[in-house]
Write an enzyme that holds these catalytic residues in place. Structure first.
Site, PDB file in Angstrom:
ATOM      1  N   ILE A 214       0.841  -1.177   0.000  1.00 34.89           N
ATOM      2  CA  ILE A 214       0.000   0.000   0.000  1.00 34.89           C
ATOM      3  C   ILE A 214       0.887   1.241   0.000  1.00 34.89           C
ATOM      4  O   ILE A 214       2.050   1.186   0.386  1.00 34.89           O
ATOM      5  CB  ILE A 214      -0.952   0.032   1.213  1.00 34.89           C
ATOM      6  CG1 ILE A 214      -0.166   0.006   2.530  1.00 34.89           C
ATOM      7  CG2 ILE A 214      -1.939  -1.111   1.142  1.00 34.89           C
ATOM      8  CD1 ILE A 214      -1.034   0.146   3.753  1.00 34.89           C
ATOM      9  N   GLY A 215       0.340   2.335  -0.460  1.00 36.47           N
ATOM     10  CA  GLY A 215       1.100   3.573  -0.485  1.00 36.47           C
ATOM     11  C   GLY A 215       1.056   4.215  -1.854  1.00 36.47           C
ATOM     12  O   GLY A 215       0.369   3.759  -2.773  1.00 36.47           O
ATOM     13  N   GLU A 236       0.280 -10.037   0.061  1.00 30.57           N
ATOM     14  CA  GLU A 236       0.189 -10.037   1.515  1.00 30.57           C
ATOM     15  C   GLU A 236      -0.825  -9.015   2.002  1.00 30.57           C
ATOM     16  O   GLU A 236      -1.388  -9.146   3.078  1.00 30.57           O
ATOM     17  CB  GLU A 236       1.559  -9.764   2.143  1.00 30.57           C
ATOM     18  CG  GLU A 236       2.128  -8.412   1.773  1.00 30.57           C
ATOM     19  CD  GLU A 236       3.622  -8.329   2.006  1.00 30.57           C
ATOM     20  OE1 GLU A 236       4.282  -9.374   2.066  1.00 30.57           O
ATOM     21  OE2 GLU A 236       4.127  -7.200   2.109  1.00 30.57           O
TER      22      GLU A 236
END
Length: 439
Positions: A214-215, A236
């Site tokens: 994420i990001g 994951e």
């Protein structure tokens, strides 16, 4: 068979914790915050000493890790999230270097005891099953191995499928809380991140099976995939960035060999849209981390494309994604799991993507890693490296060839200095390699 539930207070529930115990907390958005507060209050009252806390990335206040709790609680996390990073850097907490795929083994193989597992779950169904919702990861193993399981039943926890269901008979103490799960909202990618996203997207083929975190950079990559076809997800974690691609049919899992048509993850973090998306959705499987991150399971899907990040990479291809100097950064995580798995997938691509410079304008491609830097991905594992200046594949290349390729995607202002460092390291033959690489 339905199992009758008797709720107790958080204060009563945490009385089972004894000095010297090892306590596991469920991860990310599923941290049982009311139990954390009650446990910390016992520590402040002088009732506990040397209690070991274990968890992956968590959100919210980590009250057990503040300096005032030294000697009362000892945080030995499996991954250092932002809420405990400073305190870990200061030496008031520590972490256990471990591949994410093996965090569950620490409990199942008896390497770490689990005296108390504190988790957060959905409301029970009519058969007496609750769901771990957004956090299966190593939490399922902790539940299986714990002497005592305390569960916060929260109607906001989504009822996810996969390995997430446990029966209420496996839970010893129940507490009720209706606090909404912590959300994470991510800013729109900037121009630099979009450039990295485009370079990554150019490597992703139709039918690929994606892993990304994420990001900003993962979101930038996802935003470039609208014209792709038949993408899958085995990762994951994921966040809001995948939702438009699912809604448009780009992500459908049609090309996956295992879990065909399903999205597979082990924990997630995002807005309430993500939590609502997985609620009662049989198209999403929240699986044990020993499954999601097992490189040999990952490799069974074709065209696995794993996109991870780095803090630094040296001219030979060693990747630091853990720590710089003596400062702990995050932990090993799942990078090696997926790089190893993707590289063995038929048509797979293992990618490490990063800006060419830090926020302070310092090159992230360096002659040698910073002293004490943590090498997460070895030079033997590394394949594709992507910056805003391009993408190069280091696999099968000599050390000198790698240096030339990496310099070609470094910040232009740093290339001359890197070239001098390569010459000093590799000698006159470096110039031959430079022409051989067409640079």
């Amino acid at each position: 068979m339905n199992h009758p539930i008797r709720f107790t207070t958080p204060e009563e529930a945490v009385k089972v914790i004894k000095s010297g115990d090892h306590v596991h907390l469920s991860s990310v958005a599923s941290v049982p915050q009311i139990l954390v507060r009650a446990m910390t209050a016992r520590g402040e009252a002088g009732e506990l000493q040397h209690v070991h806390i274990h968890h992956l990335h968590t959100e919210g206040e980590a009250l057990y890790a503040v300096p005032e709790m030294e000697g009362i609680f000892q945080l030995d996390s499996f991954f250092v999230g932002g809420n405990v990073r400073n305190i870990t850097q200061q030496g008031f907490a520590d972490y256990i270097p471990v591949f994410l795929s093996e965090t569950q083994r620490l409990y199942r193989d008896g390497i770490l005891p689990c005296n108390v597992a504190m988790i957060q779950v959905s409301t029970p169904d009519r058969h007496g099953y609750v769901s771990l919702g957004t956090s299966v990861d190593a939490t399922l193993a902790a539940v299986e191995c714990a002497d005592t399981v305390i569960a916060v039943v929260n109607r906001h926890v989504p009822r996810s499928f996969g390995d997430s269901f446990i029966h209420t008979s496996q839970i010893d103490l129940f507490v009720e809380d209706d606090t909404p799960l912590i959300e994470e909202h991510f800013a729109e990618p900037n121009d630099l991140e979009c450039a990295i996203g485009r370079n990554c997207a150019a490597l992703i083929e139709d039918g690929a099976c994606l892993q990304m975190g994420i990001g900003a950079i993962p979101n930038a990559v996802l935003s470039q995939l609208g014209s792709h076809k038949n993408l899958g997800v085995h990762t994951e974690m994921f966040a809001d960035g995948v939702l438009p691609l699912v809604e448009s049919g780009v992500i459908n899992g049609a090309n996956k060999k295992i879990d065909k048509g399903k999205m597979v993850s082990t924990f997630l973090m995002g807005s309430h849209r993500v939590y609502d998306f997985i609620d009662n959705n049989p198209g999403v499987l929240m699986k044990d981390v020993g499954y999601t991150n097992d490189p040999f399971i990952i490799a069974q899907n074709p065209k696995v494309t794993a996109i991870n990040s780095a803090l630094q990479i040296d001219l030979t291809g060693q990747i630091c994604a853990d720590s710089l100097g003596t400062r702990f950064y995050s932990g090993v995580g799942g990078q090696v799991d997926f790089i190893y798995g993707a590289s063995r997938s038929e048509g797979g691509k293992a990618i490490v993507a990063m800006p060419s410079v830090t926020n302070k304008g310092i090159s992230k491609i360096v002659p040698v890693l910073a002293e004490g830097a943590g090498v997460v991905t070895t030079r033997a594992h590394v394949h594709w490296i992507v910056t805003e200046h391009g993408a190069v594949n280091l696999y099968g290349k000599s050390l000198q060839e790698r240096a030339r390729l990496l310099i070609s995607i470094a910040d232009p202002a740093s290339r001359e200095e890197l070239d001098r460092a390569a010459f000093e390291r590799f000698g006159p033959h470096h110039h031959y390699i430079k022409s051989r690489c067409g640079i």
